[in-house]
Write a protein that holds these residues in place. Structure first.
Motif, PDB file in Angstrom:
ATOM      1  N   LEU A 180       0.825  -1.210   0.000  1.00 33.06           N
ATOM      2  CA  LEU A 180       0.000   0.000   0.000  1.00 33.06           C
ATOM      3  C   LEU A 180       0.855   1.254   0.000  1.00 33.06           C
ATOM      4  O   LEU A 180       0.570   2.222  -0.717  1.00 33.06           O
ATOM      5  CB  LEU A 180      -0.923   0.003   1.218  1.00 33.06           C
ATOM      6  N   ILE A 181       1.926   1.247   0.813  1.00 31.91           N
ATOM      7  CA  ILE A 181       2.800   2.423   0.854  1.00 31.91           C
ATOM      8  C   ILE A 181       3.393   2.672  -0.531  1.00 31.91           C
ATOM      9  O   ILE A 181       3.391   3.795  -1.038  1.00 31.91           O
ATOM     10  CB  ILE A 181       3.934   2.223   1.890  1.00 31.91           C
ATOM     11  N   SER A 184       0.760   3.984  -2.982  1.00 33.24           N
ATOM     12  CA  SER A 184       0.320   5.361  -2.783  1.00 33.24           C
ATOM     13  C   SER A 184       1.446   6.345  -3.105  1.00 33.24           C
ATOM     14  O   SER A 184       1.174   7.434  -3.614  1.00 33.24           O
ATOM     15  CB  SER A 184      -0.220   5.570  -1.377  1.00 33.24           C
ATOM     16  N   LEU A 185       2.694   5.953  -2.855  1.00 29.09           N
ATOM     17  CA  LEU A 185       3.797   6.835  -3.254  1.00 29.09           C
ATOM     18  C   LEU A 185       3.807   7.031  -4.769  1.00 29.09           C
ATOM     19  O   LEU A 185       3.963   8.152  -5.264  1.00 29.09           O
ATOM     20  CB  LEU A 185       5.134   6.228  -2.819  1.00 29.09           C
ATOM     21  N   TYR A 187       1.313   6.715  -6.774  1.00 35.82           N
ATOM     22  CA  TYR A 187       0.166   7.550  -7.146  1.00 35.82           C
ATOM     23  C   TYR A 187       0.447   9.015  -6.829  1.00 35.82           C
ATOM     24  O   TYR A 187       0.132   9.914  -7.613  1.00 35.82           O
ATOM     25  CB  TYR A 187      -1.101   7.090  -6.414  1.00 35.82           C
ATOM     26  N   GLY A 188       1.044   9.240  -5.664  1.00 35.68           N
ATOM     27  CA  GLY A 188       1.335  10.611  -5.261  1.00 35.68           C
ATOM     28  C   GLY A 188       2.216  11.336  -6.271  1.00 35.68           C
ATOM     29  O   GLY A 188       2.048  12.526  -6.519  1.00 35.68           O
ATOM     30  N   VAL A 189       3.143  10.604  -6.881  1.00 33.62           N
ATOM     31  CA  VAL A 189       4.063  11.243  -7.824  1.00 33.62           C
ATOM     32  C   VAL A 189       3.453  11.355  -9.215  1.00 33.62           C
ATOM     33  O   VAL A 189       3.505  12.411  -9.852  1.00 33.62           O
ATOM     34  CB  VAL A 189       5.393  10.457  -7.901  1.00 33.62           C
ATOM     35  N   LEU A 193      -2.868   5.088 -11.507  1.00 32.77           N
ATOM     36  CA  LEU A 193      -2.577   3.734 -11.035  1.00 32.77           C
ATOM     37  C   LEU A 193      -2.659   2.731 -12.171  1.00 32.77           C
ATOM     38  O   LEU A 193      -2.357   1.563 -12.003  1.00 32.77           O
ATOM     39  CB  LEU A 193      -3.560   3.341  -9.925  1.00 32.77           C
TER      40      LEU A 193
END
Lengths: 540, 113
Positions: A180-181, A184-185, A187-189, A193
């Motif tokens: 998950l981490i 999401s990282l 996705y954040g950048v 997805l």
């Protein structure tokens, strides 16, 4: 044709429907449950073969087929993607599942509740993980697979199973959090997805964000490496696989391959040709990690006393070989690795099932199994049980058949001719010696080490298997010949037979894996299949 | 707000990791739960922190997307919470079974000497 597209979703929906329907059937109606489960798995195999032919249909074309669930245009919703690699994995899974299920029918499916439902849900998760074109759905399908595998690992109960099950669950929960981490990282950048969209956008990530993206990809990779059993993340694997019931252990062999599959898919898609100067990110880690796994598993194989542990370490050997091959990242090596993946999966699965038959005569666990069966089954079943055993056709010359099968599996695991294990290892090694990576005419040091370790691990597997084989089949003067039914032996012989077939029609299969590997190294085809396809559709 | 959130995630992760490495099964469950809270907050923060911005577009049609919070991480968090909840419940059951079978709440089923 249009209806063919909908076949892509069948490997997910069919096991889901079958598993749900099986929940409604009473636990005592074994025959009905077994029939539904077998029929669903057989249908899955047929669909998988049709998908394989579809994926291979358009000849040299590297484009993938995509299916937009609910027909939303591509980067925004859930897509399923079929290419040669996922089709190959689906067929392997279906064959393995069918064999394990047939094996479980004599008694294992009655050792606890809901075996068939859990089994079908496991297949659903696997099908989804191989087909999904979206990182978060990959997480969801992974969790489905894992949740079902937790139940299956504990199937049959007993304190050893519960203890190693506890470790297995705890480690996989922690790995899921890493997953998950990482997701999401990323996705954040990048803000997406969808894997195809991601492959395009990764090349455009600004230099400041690159570190975050690579951290995300690294953490994501660790989550899959835990599944694939890379040293030192794979120490949980041998006890867990050893504790699992035989058919469960057999089908678990494919779970480590899911980790390898995702690593192969993501590293070549995200850090392949489209990613600019980030290409090849993580390959070194995979290569050296794979080598460490190989070294560790080789010594583990030599040190193993119990056959179950030996089988667990041979799964690790195949993981290590695959990871190192993925890390080499050249087309010919990856093609050989795909061949090896199929061959070693079948061999290890057959080994897990064979162990149970060989150890049956002297296994103290057999009594334990009877106790748990009493606890879960009802009286009717208990009275039926001995009758069942009488009715089943007993294998003639059981010890001879077991011995020959054991020998074949030893050849497969060690990678000696004439079986497919040899063809597979030969293809990998040949790829290393004359691949495209040798532009400068020099073979890299890593390749020599891989080669030495792959051959050494084969030798170690051979030594360990011979030692065990002599102790089991030759040494005892008064052997208790295990009672083996034909239906228990048939799946093992089928898997070994398939490995024979893979040897004879090796050319056809290598041509297929070559095409799969070439497609993997051209991420543009994959992207085109997902994004291009749906843009046309949206325009219409 | 960024600082508060970062400290919260850090404290949750730190305590979670420490608890996961403890030998008792109860500590393991609490540790994994804390870690999953930390991860959920982390996913949420990946959609960028916004005050007073709604994640769902209004009924009046297309507006400026910059006025809205990113809805995707919020949807991801929901899924992650549900899945984490289910698997933790399953782990709890296994812990109880293990306690019953081995008579010990050590993760290895027996006390280390």
């Amino acid at each position: 044709m249009d209806w063919e597209r909908h076949l892509l979703v069948v490997p997910i929906l069919l096991p889901l429907a079958a598993g749900a329907a099986l929940l409604l059937v009473e636990e005592v109606r074994h025959t009905l449950k077994a029939t539904i489960s077998m029929a669903a798995t057989l249908a899955l195999l047929v669909v998988a073969i049709v998908l394989l032919r579809m994926a291979d249909g358009n000849g040299g074309d590297a484009q993938s087929m995509s299916y937009a669930v609910a027909s939303w245009p591509a980067p925004f919703a859930i897509v399923l993607v079929l290419d040669r690699l996922s089709a190959l994995m689906l067929v392997t899974t279906a064959i393995l599942a069918l064999a394990a299920l047939a094996f479980s029918l004599t008694r294992w499916d009655r050792a606890g509740p809901h075996f068939h439902s859990l089994f079908q849900f496991l297949l659903m998760g696997l099908g989804g993980a191989f087909l999904t074109g979206d990182l978060f759905n990959l997480f969801v399908f992974f969790e489905v697979t894992l949740a079902a595998s937790y139940g299956l690992l504990l199937h049959g109960s007993g304190s050893f199973r519960v203890r190693s099950g506890l470790h297995y669950i705890a480690i996989n929960l922690a790995a899921s959090l890493l997953f998950l981490i990482g997701v999401s990282l990323i996705y954040g950048v990048t803000g997406t997805l969808n894997m195809a969209d991601l492959a395009v956008r990764i090349g455009q990530v600004s230099a400041d964000d690159r570190m975050l993206l690579q951290a995300g990809a690294g953490i994501l990779g660790v989550a899959f490496l835990v599944k694939a059993g890379m040293w030192p993340l794979g120490l949980w694997l041998p006890p867990a696989y050893m504790a699992a019931a035989a058919p469960v252990g057999a089908v678990f062999v494919i779970l480590t391959k899911v980790g390898v599959y995702v690593l192969l898919r993501l590293s070549l898609l995200l850090f392949g040709g489209l990613s600019g100067d980030m290409a090849g990110f993580g390959n070194m880690a995979l290569l050296w990690g794979g080598l460490a796994t190989l070294a560790f598993a080789t010594s583990g194989v030599l040190a193993s006393q119990a056959m179950g542990r030996l089988a667990g370490y041979s799964v690790l050997i195949s993981s290590g070989t695959l990871l190192a091959a993925v890390g080499m990242g050249n087309i010919a090596v990856v093609s050989g690795a795909l061949f090896y993946l199929v061959s070693s999966t079948f061999a290890a699965a057959a080994f897990f099932m064979l162990i149970e038959l060989v150890e049956r005569a002297r296994e103290p666990g057999a009594d334990l199994l009877a106790v748990t069966m009493e606890a879960y089954g009802d009286e009717r079943e208990e009275t039926e049980e001995p009758e069942d055993e009488e009715i089943g056709v007993v294998m003639p010359g059981a010890l001879a058949v077991l011995g020959v099968s054991f020998g074949c599996i030893a050849l497969l695991l060690a990678g000696l001719p004439p079986l497919s294990g040899f063809v597979a290892k030969f293809a990998i090694l040949k790829g290393m010696l004359d691949g495209n990576s040798l532009a400068d005419g020099e073979i890299p040091v890593g390749a020599w080490i891989v080669m030495a370790l792959v051959i050494l691990s084969g030798l170690a597997a051979l030594v360990a298997m011979m030692r065990t084989g002599i102790r089991t089949f030759w040494a005892p003067l008064e052997t208790v010949v295990p009672r083996v039914l034909v239906i228990e032996m048939a799946p093992i012989l089928t898997l070994i037979g398939l490995c024979f077939a893979m040897t004879f029609s090796g050319g056809t299969l290598i041509r297929y894996t070559d095409a799969a590997s070439r497609a993997l190294h051209e991420p543009a085809g994959y992207v085109q299949g997902v994004l291009g396809d749906n843009r046309e559709k949206a325009d219409r | 707000m960024e600082l508060t959130l970062a400290i919260a995630i850090g404290v949750l992760t730190g305590s979670g990791v420490w608890l996961v490495f403890r030998p008792r099964t109860y500590q393991l469950v609490i540790g994994l739960s804390l870690l999953s809270y930390a991860v959920n907050l982390f996913i949420f923060s990946m959609g960028r922190l916004r005050m007073g911005a709604a994640p769902v577009l209004g009924a009046d049609g297309v507006a400026n997307p910059a006025d809205y919070a990113d809805p995707v991480p919020q949807a991801l968090v929901l899924t992650a919470i549900v899945i984490g909840f289910a698997t933790t419940a399953l782990l709890l059951v296994v812990l109880l079974v293990s306690r019953g079978l081995t008579g010990s709440d050590h993760v290895d089923g027996r006390e280390s000497r």
